[in-house]
Design a protein around this motif. Sequence first.
Motif, PDB file in Angstrom:
ATOM      1  N   GLY A  18      38.565  36.035  44.279  1.00  0.00           N
ATOM      2  CA  GLY A  18      38.589  37.159  45.207  1.00  0.00           C
ATOM      3  C   GLY A  18      39.830  38.018  45.047  1.00  0.00           C
ATOM      4  N   HIS A  19      40.991  37.343  44.880  1.00  0.00           N
ATOM      5  CA  HIS A  19      42.226  38.101  44.665  1.00  0.00           C
ATOM      6  C   HIS A  19      42.158  38.893  43.369  1.00  0.00           C
ATOM      7  N   GLU A  20      41.572  38.303  42.360  1.00  0.00           N
ATOM      8  CA  GLU A  20      41.434  39.010  41.084  1.00  0.00           C
ATOM      9  C   GLU A  20      40.568  40.255  41.252  1.00  0.00           C
ATOM     10  N   ALA A  21      39.470  40.116  42.002  1.00  0.00           N
ATOM     11  CA  ALA A  21      38.599  41.269  42.217  1.00  0.00           C
ATOM     12  C   ALA A  21      39.308  42.361  43.013  1.00  0.00           C
ATOM     13  N   ILE A  22      40.102  41.964  44.040  1.00  0.00           N
ATOM     14  CA  ILE A  22      40.825  42.950  44.858  1.00  0.00           C
ATOM     15  C   ILE A  22      41.848  43.695  44.009  1.00  0.00           C
ATOM     16  N   LEU A  23      42.567  42.939  43.165  1.00  0.00           N
ATOM     17  CA  LEU A  23      43.568  43.576  42.314  1.00  0.00           C
ATOM     18  C   LEU A  23      42.925  44.548  41.327  1.00  0.00           C
ATOM     19  N   GLN A  24      41.752  44.184  40.835  1.00  0.00           N
ATOM     20  CA  GLN A  24      41.054  45.102  39.930  1.00  0.00           C
ATOM     21  C   GLN A  24      40.618  46.372  40.649  1.00  0.00           C
ATOM     22  N   GLU A  25      40.150  46.204  41.902  1.00  0.00           N
ATOM     23  CA  GLU A  25      39.731  47.387  42.666  1.00  0.00           C
ATOM     24  C   GLU A  25      40.907  48.294  42.976  1.00  0.00           C
ATOM     25  N   GLN A  26      42.096  47.703  43.214  1.00  0.00           N
ATOM     26  CA  GLN A  26      43.267  48.500  43.539  1.00  0.00           C
ATOM     27  C   GLN A  26      43.931  49.098  42.309  1.00  0.00           C
TER      28      GLN A  26
ATOM     29  N   PRO B  41      43.866  46.752  35.609  1.00  0.00           N
ATOM     30  CA  PRO B  41      42.791  47.586  35.050  1.00  0.00           C
ATOM     31  C   PRO B  41      41.902  46.833  34.084  1.00  0.00           C
ATOM     32  N   GLU B  42      42.484  45.941  33.303  1.00  0.00           N
ATOM     33  CA  GLU B  42      41.702  45.157  32.347  1.00  0.00           C
ATOM     34  C   GLU B  42      42.053  43.690  32.531  1.00  0.00           C
ATOM     35  N   PRO B  43      41.128  42.874  33.037  1.00  0.00           N
ATOM     36  CA  PRO B  43      41.431  41.461  33.251  1.00  0.00           C
ATOM     37  C   PRO B  43      41.710  40.767  31.931  1.00  0.00           C
ATOM     38  N   LYS B  44      42.825  40.084  31.868  1.00  0.00           N
ATOM     39  CA  LYS B  44      43.180  39.328  30.673  1.00  0.00           C
ATOM     40  C   LYS B  44      42.832  37.863  30.887  1.00  0.00           C
ATOM     41  N   PRO B  45      42.271  37.227  29.902  1.00  0.00           N
ATOM     42  CA  PRO B  45      41.903  35.823  30.055  1.00  0.00           C
ATOM     43  C   PRO B  45      43.130  34.944  30.232  1.00  0.00           C
ATOM     44  N   LEU B  46      43.041  34.032  31.190  1.00  0.00           N
ATOM     45  CA  LEU B  46      44.090  33.053  31.392  1.00  0.00           C
ATOM     46  C   LEU B  46      44.028  32.018  30.291  1.00  0.00           C
ATOM     47  N   SER B  47      45.091  31.337  30.071  1.00  0.00           N
ATOM     48  CA  SER B  47      45.115  30.301  29.040  1.00  0.00           C
ATOM     49  C   SER B  47      45.863  29.094  29.553  1.00  0.00           C
TER      50      SER B  47
END
Length: 462
Positions: free
Chosen positions: A128-136, A140-146
């Motif tokens: 959910g936090h990831e989605a909120i940060l993308q909306e804000q 802008p481009e989600p980077k894959p975690l490792s």
Amino acid sequence: MHRISATFIAVCMVLIAASLGAVLFLGLKVDASMSAIVALGALVAMVLYNNIASRLRDRGQLGDQIADLSRGSSDLSRQMAEMTRRLNEMDEHMRRSVNRTHGAIDPLAVEIGELGALVKQLAETVAGHEAILQEQGVMPEPKPLSIPMPESVLPLGESEPVGAPSVLGNISREGMSATIAAAIDANRIDLYLQPIVTLPQRKVRYYEAVSRLRTEQDDVVPAAEFIEIAEKSGLMPKLDNLLIFRCVQVMRRLQIKNRDVGLFCNVSATTLQDAAYFRQFHDFMDANRALGPSMLLEFTHAAYRDFGPIENEALASLAERGFRFSLDHVADLRLEPKELADRGFRFVKVPAKMLLSRLSGSTSDIHPADLADLLARFGIDLVAERIETESTVVDLLDYDVRFGQGFLFSPPRPVRAEALQGVADTGRGEQARAETAPSANAGSSARGGGLVQLVRATSGRT
């Protein structure tokens, strides 16, 4: 016996009665009719006496038998009562044991359930936090975690994930074939490993070995850009020769560090079709059959569907040596688990998006949520690949998927040079010997790549 004795008694009674009548008639001069009446009366009396005595004797024997039967019934009743008492005691003891066990397990089950709920809630919160940060616009481009690769399993390089633009895109097919052949001869085919982790623990359980081509300018080319050209150019057996040898070296290194870790090695279908090469390939795998339980040979779904008698016979021969197989690049969920299990397949890799897609259930005979259970009935594990987000992991947990693979956990990383020490020089020497083979066997030698000599080289170093 009883009939004989009764006959004997009857004869004796008749003789006694006749003797009595003869004595009265001859000795005492009694009238003949009177003597006969007396003899007949004596006979009747003896018959009556014998009958009464027999009945009294039979009644006594019957009474004894009844008494014995009563005593036996009493003993049986006592034994049944004792058995019932013991069964009741055992039942009560088992009931108490079950209650104690439930009393000890129930709190643990509750805690495990709460922990699972917290983990799922945490994953949903992160998503959910990831989605909120993308909306804000913060991301802008989600980077894959490792997840860092454990050093205790295998020392891997720390290079960045391979995601560069196409390097061979502007080269002709002939030029690409020449580039691939030159890279193989110059030993510029690198081995990369990507972990396969358990879900939800994310513990590294397997690695998949993938190939990367380095150009003369040190540009890295992923396998998807050159494998198809290599297959059409007849270079796959030679490429598989190099990669399978390196996989064996890496697998031996893994066995030293952790025997619970396995390795997936991609093999082309053309390797199974080439009779001359496959004989050498088979000899090499037979020499390393000790690695069979931990080393899985992986084939694409499209290649598996095109398998004919030659490929099936080759699979059966490898399965007899203890090697097992994996199915990769699954195009749809129309699978036959029993057939796969009978041929030695123990893993099926399905893209996570295909498992979670609503259209997958309508185009297959089974719902994706039931696929893991269906495969498990035949001893096959389901691996969800191409996982890139935490939300995907949360959804996959509801599908009982045990293994996951993707850039979310770690991108493919190159094996450090010391893990393959000595492999490069051996590969060059064997390829040079293959190229200088007699012309009558030039075709098969070039394709075979000298696996028999590699077996000897491997055995000498180990």
